[in-house]
Design a protein around this motif. Sequence first.
Motif, PDB file in Angstrom:
ATOM      1  N   GLU A  24       0.826  -1.208   0.000  1.00  0.00           N
ATOM      2  CA  GLU A  24       0.000   0.000   0.000  1.00  0.00           C
ATOM      3  C   GLU A  24       0.861   1.259   0.000  1.00  0.00           C
ATOM      4  N   LEU A  27       2.373   1.745  -3.419  1.00  0.00           N
ATOM      5  CA  LEU A  27       1.393   2.255  -4.377  1.00  0.00           C
ATOM      6  C   LEU A  27       1.150   3.746  -4.176  1.00  0.00           C
ATOM      7  N   VAL A  88      -5.318   1.846  -8.142  1.00  0.00           N
ATOM      8  CA  VAL A  88      -4.524   0.642  -8.382  1.00  0.00           C
ATOM      9  C   VAL A  88      -4.536   0.294  -9.865  1.00  0.00           C
ATOM     10  N   LEU A  91      -2.315   2.564 -11.884  1.00  0.00           N
ATOM     11  CA  LEU A  91      -0.905   2.221 -11.716  1.00  0.00           C
ATOM     12  C   LEU A  91      -0.550   0.954 -12.488  1.00  0.00           C
ATOM     13  N   ARG A  92      -1.440  -0.004 -12.524  1.00  0.00           N
ATOM     14  CA  ARG A  92      -1.180  -1.223 -13.296  1.00  0.00           C
ATOM     15  C   ARG A  92      -1.035  -0.907 -14.778  1.00  0.00           C
TER      16      ARG A  92
END
Length: 349
Positions: A24, A27, A88, A91-92
């Motif tokens: 976390e 990220l 998330v 970011l992926r």
Amino acid sequence: MEPLSTMPGVALAGTLMTANLGIEELLRTLARRPAIRGLVVCGRDSPRFLAGQSLLALFRDGVDPERRSIVGAAGYLPLLRSVRLPEVERLRARVEVVDARGECDPLVLGDIVQKLLARVRAAPPPAPGGRTAEDGRAASGDGPSGRVPGFHRLRAGGRRVGLSRELDGFVVISLDRRARRVVLRHYGGDLTPRHEMTGVRAESMLLGLLSAGVITDPAHAGYLGGELTKAETALRLGLPYVQDVPLREPGRPGDAVLPVHEREEAPAVTDVSPGLPDLAEFLTAVVTGLGLEGGELDPDVPLGTQVSVESVRMIELAILLEEELGLDLPPDLDLRRCSPQELYEALTG
């Protein structure tokens, strides 16, 4: 990680410890650094926590929106409770991840970094909005509630039980520097010796007191935890230690403070540095420290004139100001002769 962090093209390097809070935090760091578009997972992966494997699974398979678990992760508790799923997914889509687990050679890793850097520079920037998970679930929500769990803020403070009340008796903490041990002696309320303990770690000593039933009051246990930690620190670093007195550098002189009647009138405080209490909070702390529940203090009248309290209350007030509010009391400051306003200005000015 120092050699890797100095390589050209490397923005940051560090150790990923866990498959939950550690990921976390990573990220959140990536979200704050939009220029980072590549990530190399290298070094030895913990066989217990498997944080590296879990991170790779996250970028490969995403997050289960119902369970908030990383799909395909084998790490210990691979749960992401405090990050938003749309972030998330963005970011992926933005970050390319390279699996170099087990590789520790800086030369080999440098070559991997340069190849990754060339690829991300040649690739077009990711489209806004991110991608969806492979199973077709939408990435626009954060679970049934739509909210990310947050912390409930608590205020530091409260009162330790007064020294005049007999609960667990009291303890005296000192250092045996020759034996390199912290020494704790427990006395009853009638000064009868009861227990003695020596150790080098504050945590183990406090746990020993609790397991033996010597300490039962939570406030007293909290006080002892802080005091034993201070003693352990003083022993390890060679600092002077006095119970109930903040640690200081050896030979550090205290700042001299003139008696109230010899001071020049100080200008009114109009600005307080960040982290320091304002005057209202300070007055509340003084009232609490003196045990004046529901009482009020005149900020311009000396404390010794306004209230009649025993010396032990003044000691407890000094401890509260230093430990709870983080204020540094000069050793020759006479609390009885200071008005609350003068005391506040002396400590925060």
